[in-house]
Each structure stands twice: as C-alpha cells, then as structure tokens.
Scaffold this motif. Structure first.
Motif, PDB file in Angstrom:
ATOM      1  N   VAL A 274       0.836  -1.203   0.000  1.00  0.00           N
ATOM      2  CA  VAL A 274       0.000   0.000   0.000  1.00  0.00           C
ATOM      3  C   VAL A 274       0.867   1.248   0.000  1.00  0.00           C
ATOM      4  N   ASP A 275       1.969   1.228   0.777  1.00  0.00           N
ATOM      5  CA  ASP A 275       2.821   2.416   0.864  1.00  0.00           C
ATOM      6  C   ASP A 275       3.513   2.718  -0.464  1.00  0.00           C
ATOM      7  N   LEU A 276       3.812   1.678  -1.252  1.00  0.00           N
ATOM      8  CA  LEU A 276       4.435   1.922  -2.552  1.00  0.00           C
ATOM      9  C   LEU A 276       3.483   2.680  -3.468  1.00  0.00           C
ATOM     10  N   ILE A 277       2.205   2.348  -3.376  1.00  0.00           N
ATOM     11  CA  ILE A 277       1.196   3.032  -4.197  1.00  0.00           C
ATOM     12  C   ILE A 277       0.997   4.471  -3.722  1.00  0.00           C
ATOM     13  N   THR A 278       0.823   4.651  -2.414  1.00  0.00           N
ATOM     14  CA  THR A 278       0.599   6.005  -1.887  1.00  0.00           C
ATOM     15  C   THR A 278       1.822   6.891  -2.086  1.00  0.00           C
ATOM     16  N   ASN A 279       3.024   6.323  -1.955  1.00  0.00           N
ATOM     17  CA  ASN A 279       4.231   7.120  -2.191  1.00  0.00           C
ATOM     18  C   ASN A 279       4.307   7.588  -3.645  1.00  0.00           C
ATOM     19  N   ALA A 280       3.919   6.716  -4.564  1.00  0.00           N
ATOM     20  CA  ALA A 280       3.936   7.106  -5.979  1.00  0.00           C
ATOM     21  C   ALA A 280       2.922   8.210  -6.254  1.00  0.00           C
ATOM     22  N   ILE A 281       1.752   8.114  -5.626  1.00  0.00           N
ATOM     23  CA  ILE A 281       0.738   9.161  -5.812  1.00  0.00           C
ATOM     24  C   ILE A 281       1.231  10.480  -5.227  1.00  0.00           C
ATOM     25  N   ASN A 282       1.797  10.435  -4.027  1.00  0.00           N
ATOM     26  CA  ASN A 282       2.323  11.658  -3.404  1.00  0.00           C
ATOM     27  C   ASN A 282       3.429  12.276  -4.255  1.00  0.00           C
ATOM     28  N   HIS A 283       4.287  11.426  -4.817  1.00  0.00           N
ATOM     29  CA  HIS A 283       5.383  11.951  -5.638  1.00  0.00           C
ATOM     30  C   HIS A 283       4.845  12.633  -6.896  1.00  0.00           C
ATOM     31  N   SER A 284       3.793  12.058  -7.490  1.00  0.00           N
ATOM     32  CA  SER A 284       3.228  12.662  -8.697  1.00  0.00           C
ATOM     33  C   SER A 284       2.561  13.998  -8.409  1.00  0.00           C
ATOM     34  N   LYS A 285       2.151  14.230  -7.154  1.00  0.00           N
ATOM     35  CA  LYS A 285       1.462  15.466  -6.768  1.00  0.00           C
ATOM     36  C   LYS A 285       2.383  16.439  -6.024  1.00  0.00           C
ATOM     37  N   ARG A 286       3.691  16.182  -6.074  1.00  0.00           N
ATOM     38  CA  ARG A 286       4.616  16.964  -5.250  1.00  0.00           C
ATOM     39  C   ARG A 286       4.623  18.447  -5.593  1.00  0.00           C
ATOM     40  N   ASN A 287       4.237  18.827  -6.798  1.00  0.00           N
ATOM     41  CA  ASN A 287       4.235  20.234  -7.201  1.00  0.00           C
ATOM     42  C   ASN A 287       2.873  20.897  -7.046  1.00  0.00           C
ATOM     43  N   ASP A 288       1.918  20.183  -6.507  1.00  0.00           N
ATOM     44  CA  ASP A 288       0.576  20.725  -6.302  1.00  0.00           C
ATOM     45  C   ASP A 288       0.488  21.290  -4.882  1.00  0.00           C
ATOM     46  N   PRO A 289       0.411  22.599  -4.711  1.00  0.00           N
ATOM     47  CA  PRO A 289       0.413  23.191  -3.364  1.00  0.00           C
ATOM     48  C   PRO A 289      -0.837  22.850  -2.564  1.00  0.00           C
ATOM     49  N   ASP A 290      -1.918  22.470  -3.224  1.00  0.00           N
ATOM     50  CA  ASP A 290      -3.161  22.150  -2.510  1.00  0.00           C
ATOM     51  C   ASP A 290      -3.297  20.659  -2.180  1.00  0.00           C
ATOM     52  N   TRP A 291      -2.287  19.878  -2.545  1.00  0.00           N
ATOM     53  CA  TRP A 291      -2.363  18.426  -2.317  1.00  0.00           C
ATOM     54  C   TRP A 291      -2.055  18.090  -0.855  1.00  0.00           C
ATOM     55  N   ASN A 292      -2.945  17.328  -0.230  1.00  0.00           N
ATOM     56  CA  ASN A 292      -2.704  16.805   1.113  1.00  0.00           C
ATOM     57  C   ASN A 292      -2.137  15.388   0.999  1.00  0.00           C
ATOM     58  N   LYS A 293      -0.941  15.199   1.520  1.00  0.00           N
ATOM     59  CA  LYS A 293      -0.253  13.928   1.358  1.00  0.00           C
ATOM     60  C   LYS A 293      -1.049  12.788   1.995  1.00  0.00           C
ATOM     61  N   ILE A 294      -1.011  11.655   1.314  1.00  0.00           N
ATOM     62  CA  ILE A 294      -1.628  10.438   1.848  1.00  0.00           C
ATOM     63  C   ILE A 294      -0.614   9.766   2.775  1.00  0.00           C
ATOM     64  N   PRO A 295      -0.999   9.433   3.991  1.00  0.00           N
ATOM     65  CA  PRO A 295      -0.047   8.757   4.892  1.00  0.00           C
ATOM     66  C   PRO A 295       0.397   7.422   4.310  1.00  0.00           C
ATOM     67  N   GLY A 296       1.620   7.046   4.598  1.00  0.00           N
ATOM     68  CA  GLY A 296       2.135   5.758   4.162  1.00  0.00           C
ATOM     69  C   GLY A 296       1.908   4.693   5.221  1.00  0.00           C
ATOM     70  N   TYR A 297       1.566   3.491   4.759  1.00  0.00           N
ATOM     71  CA  TYR A 297       1.361   2.398   5.704  1.00  0.00           C
ATOM     72  C   TYR A 297       1.827   1.085   5.079  1.00  0.00           C
ATOM     73  N   ASN A 298       2.476   0.252   5.888  1.00  0.00           N
ATOM     74  CA  ASN A 298       2.805  -1.096   5.452  1.00  0.00           C
ATOM     75  C   ASN A 298       2.918  -2.008   6.658  1.00  0.00           C
ATOM     76  N   PHE A 299       2.753  -3.303   6.418  1.00  0.00           N
ATOM     77  CA  PHE A 299       3.105  -4.288   7.434  1.00  0.00           C
ATOM     78  C   PHE A 299       3.845  -5.436   6.770  1.00  0.00           C
ATOM     79  N   TYR A 300       4.642  -6.137   7.572  1.00  0.00           N
ATOM     80  CA  TYR A 300       5.355  -7.297   7.047  1.00  0.00           C
ATOM     81  C   TYR A 300       5.415  -8.377   8.118  1.00  0.00           C
ATOM     82  N   ASP A 301       5.565  -9.609   7.662  1.00  0.00           N
ATOM     83  CA  ASP A 301       5.798 -10.767   8.514  1.00  0.00           C
ATOM     84  C   ASP A 301       7.000 -11.523   7.987  1.00  0.00           C
ATOM     85  N   LEU A 302       7.789 -12.068   8.898  1.00  0.00           N
ATOM     86  CA  LEU A 302       8.874 -12.955   8.518  1.00  0.00           C
ATOM     87  C   LEU A 302       8.906 -14.129   9.494  1.00  0.00           C
ATOM     88  N   ASN A 303       8.674 -15.331   8.977  1.00  0.00           N
ATOM     89  CA  ASN A 303       8.796 -16.555   9.757  1.00  0.00           C
ATOM     90  C   ASN A 303      10.018 -17.315   9.280  1.00  0.00           C
TER      91      ASN A 303
END
Length: 776
Positions: A274-303
């Motif tokens: 999810v964070d890879l998608i939101t980071n890409a969206i935020n990066h594409s809107k980086r020059n838009d002064p009215d854009w409110n950044k989407i928080p990044g979120y991820n989880f992982y498991d390792l067994n």
C-alpha cells in the motif's frame, strides 16, 4: 485443606497408574509426511484387536503399548493421507517410524474421516477445535487474505470483535483472556492493520488448535481460550516453495533440506505494498500546493525455522517470527511515525529417553512494543509501551501402559513491562520531560496429568497445575485442577464432562472493545490481583453418519477478580494507573451446537451458540449491580461449506449471523449557551447504566471460487473471493449527532438543539478480490 486434598488425589492417581503397569510391548516412533518429511500432529495410531490406540504428539512422536503376541497389525489414519498399515512381530519393543503418503478425496478418505471422527467421539478433550492452513485457504477472505484467526471465528463459542477484525471473545471471556502461542512463544498482539488481519501467514503454518474448555494441564496463564499455532518444520526431502500475489499483499515461502535429509529450513515472508502506491501518488502530486499527502502504511511478517537431527533420539529446532506495522506522514512541518510489532524466538530440544518416555525442552523469548513519535516546529515527543518475556519450560510424555498416559512439566518465565513511556522536549534542550512506569514479574508453573482407561467404555483425564507469581515483594500462588471424562455409550454417541480452573497474572489495559496496538499489558501486584475462572462443561457427541458428527456442549463459567476501570478513568500517561482499576466478579453460561462434515467432495460445518455473560460487584460502577459487557452477544450462527467440483474447480461459501453488540451511549447531554443570542451547544454527555443499547444484528455472506492449474513447474490457482456478497451494511460504530431547530428571538436568529440522534457507520460494502497462489 484443598491443597492437601489435591496433592493426595494426585498421589493416588500416580500410584494407581504405577500399580497398573504390566508386561506389555511398546511400539514407538515419529510420524511424517513422505512427500515433505514434515512431522504430523494428531495422527491416530492403533493396533486393531488390542483395544490400544494413541495419537502423535506436537512433535510427531507416538508410543503405543499392548499385550505381547506373535504379530499385530499397526495402522495410522490422518485426514488427507492414505491409511498406513503394517503387520509386525509383537513379541518385543520396536521402533517404527511411520511415513504417510498424501491421498486424494475418494471413498477411502470418507472411511478414514469416519475413523478420525470416531476418535473425537471417544477422546476426553472438550471444547476443542482444530483447523489446518488447507481449510483456511479455500474459504472466502477479506481482500483475499487467508487468515486462520478469522477461520476460528467461524467456530461455535467464538465471537468476533467489530466488522472485519481478528478479535476473539470466547465463552464470555474478554479479548485479553486468550493465550495465543506460536511455536510455544506468546504472541501478545496478533493483529495487523488495527485488527483487520492477523499476524499468521498461512503458508508457514502446519497446525492450529484451540481449547475453549477442559484445558489440558500443560496450558495456563489465561482464562478463556488457548490457541496453539505450530509452524512448519521445513521440507527435508526436496527444495520447494509457495506464494501468492493479492490486492494488498504478496508472500513467498521457501523450504528445503540443508545438506541432507537430517537438516531442513523454512523461510516465509509477507508484505503489503500500500505504501508503494501512496508514495507514488504523493510523488506525482509533489508540485501541487493544494495536495494533502496520503499517509504511508505497510506491514510485514517474517517466519523462519531450522531443525537438525542430531541422532535417532535427538532433534533441535530454532524458530522465530518478526512482524511490524508502520505508519508515517511527513511534510515540511510534520514528521509523524507510528509503529508496532511482535518478535518471538523459540529454541527446542526433543529427546527420546526410551520407547515410553519423550521430552521437549524449550527456551522462549517474546517481545511486543509500539511507539508513536512526532517532530513539529522544533519540538519532538515519543510515546511507547512494551512487554517482553524470556522463559524456560520442559515437558515429558510418558506412556506407562495401554491404559495410562502421563504428562508432566515445569516452566519459569520472566516478564518486563514498560507502560506508557513518554519522552518530549525541544530540539535545543531547553524543554524536556518524561513519564512512564516500569514493572517486572515472574511466573512459575508445574503440572502433572494422567489419562486413564477406568472401565472399557470410560476414560478420565485428571491433572493438576500449580502456578505462582512474583512481583517485587508480592507473591501469589494457585492450584488449578483439571478433569475431563468421556463415556462411550455405544459406537455412535458419547457423553463428556469437564472442569478446569485457570489463573491469569497479566492484564490488558484498554478501554476499547477491540484490540488496538496502543493497548498495554500490566502485571498483577498487591493491588491488581490475579484473575481466576472456574469452568464446568458437559457435552453430547453423536456420529450421525460416516464423516458427519454432531456436538452439543453446555458450559458455566465463574469469573473472579475481573478488571475494569472506574467511570472517568484516566488511562493516558498516568503513573498511578492502579488507582483507576476496579475489581469485580462475573459469570458466563451458554450452549454450543455444531454439525461437522469431513471427507468427500463436500466439507464444512454449521454452528450455533447461545451465550450469556454478566459482570458486577465493581465498586463505583452502577452501584455494584451486574451488567452485560459489550461482547455479550446472545445468538451466533455460522454456516461454512466447501465443495470440490473436480480437480480444477472448488467453490466455498460462508454465512454468519450474530446478535448486535452492546454499546454504552449517553442518556442525554447538558446544554450550554455562551452569551445571549449565541448558539446552544450540547457539549457534555450524561451517561447512565453501562451497555444498555444493542446495535442491529450482524450478518454477512461470502463466496469463493478457486480455479486450479497444473503447469510443468508445479501447481497454481486463481482465487476469486467476494466478501459481503449481498452488500449488507453492518454497523462498525455509532456516532451521535445533534439536530437543531432555528428560532428568532428578539430579532436574533439562533439554532437550538432539538434532539440527539445516532448514526450508524458501516465499513465494508461488497468487496471482490482476486489472488494468484502458486507452489513449486
């Protein structure tokens, strides 16, 4: 007096068992899957004609005794496996390792299943559920994410928390009264994404067992249930892998031998993107002064797990789990981070002392923590909490003879608690402050149990657990007797009864109805006394047909030293939080009915639960009167079915219904007006009795269709899952809104609150998802 009686009772059982030992032949060994070398748990091994049978333990070991003779036929049955059978000489002890081949769904499996259900019919264990990762993988799932905890929610006597969550409320118990173990290590918060997914990656799981009542003596520390999750050991025969790509996560599992078949490993990982998608969206809107950044979120498991066979009698295991959730929001003025996660580590040594005696010794570490941090305008703060433990335990299985099977063990665990640790200050150091509580405690336990054949149709499992707790100068100890009995009336039905006392020495500090990452654990002290439960249960089991079992259980549970919070309690950054606790009693009772179908192309179950739970005698809460907690759900119905149409197509469906949860809503609001002509504001809620409003009933239907493919490199499938197929808008929570009327007074228009109305917030509409799974 009670201590003396129980000790004498235990001594009588042991002496009687020793007296009952006679000259018998004992076969023993390890049961494995021939394809992977994985040890198999709960395989039924018998010697027809001798009335002797047993089951492989958690490490695949079995020991079976019977009178000597010229020869005997040894058989092993397990769901999904071909029956193993050998004619063997029976004049002396033998070591017979059993390697079972995987089978297909046919009439033979129906016969095997009937045998498995027959064993459940005659087993002393009550309130027991067992599921496999294979079962979970064919059921519909939220966002296509296979979840063993949500599969357990579909069983009788288990209620879920809020919509889509992995919370568990078992037989009237609270969320903190469930002991969740992963390879014997405690998982303190088994949730991702605020409870929508559990921490268990089904690809790495071999076996899941849940105890709701009649608890075996080796388990303790919680009041309501034990969920014992076992990881795979690793493929000793060949290198293999599995994985999947879904809408929000991907996963990959690799396993295989290390050098030779005596050593093996397994590594399994899962991560959201999810964070890879939101980071890409935020990066594409980086020059838009009215854009409110989407928080990044991820989880992982390792067994991860490795094991090595040192000799025919010794094997070592080292397993670990590491998982984390991470939430972040960063811009020019704000740097907010929120993370939480579990880590466990288990080192185990199996040793076979003799054909009759097996031992496992474990060293266990578990850690759960969360941390919230923020930096803004030259000021920073962090808030966190943590619980970790390190422990030692040793368990013995001793097959005395065909009529007596003994278990015994010892354990010691050290706990360290950090409760609400706050650190804050300015970047230049001119401002600095902190608060928080550190606590520590030690838990000790020892147990012994004996499963014995009293008469040909009656078996008794009698045990006792001795537990103790130490926190600074405070000591508490308790005796926890465990009894379970089964009487086999004939080949089709049996009657069971059980009693268990449980003690709980650590408590969850939460004022929420769901498990949140910010909930914290607190030890028993001279003020916060250990919780205790006594559960009595009786049941009837009836084998309706081969592969079709009816179970009906009734239970009554007494709850003592239950923990709650006084009205208006301050749980945030309170170094004297013990003063916010109040203590009372409770009781729960109900009945569970289930019909389970195993074997053949159609499998599944229907489960119904009628339950009542009340709590009271809390000083300062409703004058000590009894009330229902939020999770007092009166009716629960679950219907689950899976049908294998052919080798390529499988369809499954589930439907759940539950009475609405209870809510504590204010009975009114005090109204204030700042100045004449100003707006009236209903700002202060006025609360009455607790949990007097019941939300609308919850019901939902899910569907899943699986198409299996057989490429040259292995096997794969596409899983189309539809969650909430008829788009039921179930309540997630209620909000209270004020409705106003407009009046003109002395030429001034004002808004006057007319009434407060409740508005239902729903979370998930119909949600289709598709996942590609593969094995090689």
């Amino acid at each position: 007096m009670r201590i003396v009686f129980i000790l004498l009772f235990t001594e009588v059982l042991l002496s009687y068992a020793c007296h009952a030992q006679s000259n018998q032949v004992t076969f023993h060994g390890i049961v494995t899957d021939s394809l992977t070398g994985e040890t198999l748990i709960g395989v039924r091994i018998s010697a027809p004609g001798t009335e002797s049978s047993t089951a492989s333990n958690e490490y695949g070991f079995y020991s079976l005794s019977f009178p000597p003779g010229d020869s005997v036929r040894l058989t092993a049955n397990y769901i999904g496996m071909q029956t193993w059978s050998r004619k063997l000489p029976a004049s002396s002890d033998l070591k017979i390792n059993i390697s079972m081949k995987q089978g297909s769904i046919d009439l033979k499996e129906v016969v095997i299943t009937a045998g498995q259900l027959k064993e459940r019919l005659t087993d002393t264990q009550m309130g027991f559920e067992q599921i496999s990762a294979k079962t979970s993988k064919v059921l519909p799932a939220l966002f296509g994410e296979v979840d063993i905890i949500k599969t357990l929610q579909l069983k009788a006597g288990v209620s879920s928390g809020s919509e889509g969550s992995t919370g568990l409320f078992v037989r009237g118990g609270a969320a903190d009264q469930n002991l969740i173990l992963l390879d014997e290590a405690t998982v303190f918060n088994a949730n991702h994404l605020f409870g929508f997914f559990s921490t268990f990656n089904a690809d790495a799981i071999k076996d899941v067992r849940m105890y709701k009542g009649g608890f075996p003596a080796q388990y303790g520390g919680r009041l309501s249930s034990v969920i014992d999750v076992r990881m795979k050991d690793g493929n000793t025969q060949s290198f293999s892998g599995s994985g999947g790509i879904g809408l929000i996560t991907s996963r990959l599992t690799l396993e295989g031998p290390i050098g030779n078949e005596h050593n093996a490993f397994i590594v399994s990982g899962r991560r959201t993107y999810v964070d890879l998608i939101t980071n890409a969206i935020n990066h594409s809107k980086r020059n838009d002064p009215d854009w409110n950044k989407i928080p990044g979120y991820n989880f992982y498991d390792l067994n991860a797990k490795v094991n090595t066979k040192l000799s025919d009698k010794d094997r070592l295991y080292l397993s670990g789990y590491f998982g984390s959730d991470n939430f972040a929001l960063k811009d020019s003025t704000l740097d907010l981070g929120f993370s939480w996660g579990n880590a466990t580590l288990t080192a185990r040594w199996n040793h076979i002392f003799s054909p009759k005696l097996f031992a496992n010794t474990s060293f266990i570490f578990s850690d759960y923590k969360y941390n919230i941090s923020n930096e803004v305008s030259g000021f920073n703060f962090s808030l966190g909490s943590r619980i970790k433990n390190i422990g030692f335990k040793t368990d013995f299985d001793y097959n005395l003879n065909s009529k007596h099977s003994l278990k015994a063990g010892l354990s010691a665990t050290h706990f360290a608690f950090t409760v609400g640790r706050l650190k804050a200050g300015s970047d230049d150091g001119s401002i600095s402050f902190s608060s928080g509580i550190d606590r520590a405690g030690n838990e000790f336990a020892g147990y012994v149990s004996n499963e014995m054949q009293i008469i040909p149709k009656m078996k008794l499992n009698a045990g006792v657990r001795l537990s103790a707790w130490n926190q600074k100068d405070f000591w508490d100890a308790g005796i926890e007797p465990r009894l379970s009995l089964v009487y086999e009336a004939d080949t089709k039905w049996s009657v069971k009864a059980g009693y268990a006392r449980m003690k709980q020495y650590i408590h969850l500090v939460s004022n929420s109805g769901v498990s949140l990452p910010t909930d914290v654990w607190y030890p028993s002290t001279d003020i916060v006394r250990p919780q205790r439960s006594d559960q009595l249960s009786v049941g009837l089991n009836y084998l309706l047909a081969p592969g079709l079992l009816l179970t009906n259980e009734y239970y009554y549970k007494w709850l003592k030293n239950q923990v709650d919070f006084r009205d208006g309690a301050n749980l945030f950054l309170n170094d004297e939080i013990e003063k916010e606790f109040v203590f009372g009693r409770g009781y729960a009772y109900g009945t569970e009915v289930s019909i389970e179908k195993q074997g053949g192309p159609l499998t599944g179950w229907i489960a119904y639960t009628l339950a009542f739970v009340r709590r009271g005698d809390f000083p300062g809460i409703m004058d000590g009167r009894y009330f229902s907690p939020k999770y007092d759900r009166r009716h629960d119905v679950k219907v689950v079915a899976s049908y294998e149409i052919n080798r390529r197509w499988t369809a499954s469906a589930s439907w759940v219904f539950g009475s609405g949860d209870l809510a504590w809503l204010p009975g009114g609001r005090a109204v204030f007006q700042d100045t004449k002509g100003g707006t009236f504001s209903p700002v202060t809620p006025v609360y009455g009795d607790r949990n007097t409003f019941r939300l609308p009933p919850y019901h939902r239907g899910d569907l899943s269709i699986i198409y299996t493919m057989f490429p040259r490199w292995g096997k794969s499938n596409l899983n189309l899952s539809i969650y909430n197929v008829y788009n039921r808008r179930n309540p997630y929570f209620l909000t209270l809104e004020t409705q106003y009327v407009t009046r003109v007074q002395d030429g001034v228009t004002i808004r006057i609150p007319e009434k407060i109305v409740a508005r239902q917030i729903s979370l998930f509409p119909v949600l289709p998802s598709i996942t590609w799974n593969f094995t090689f």
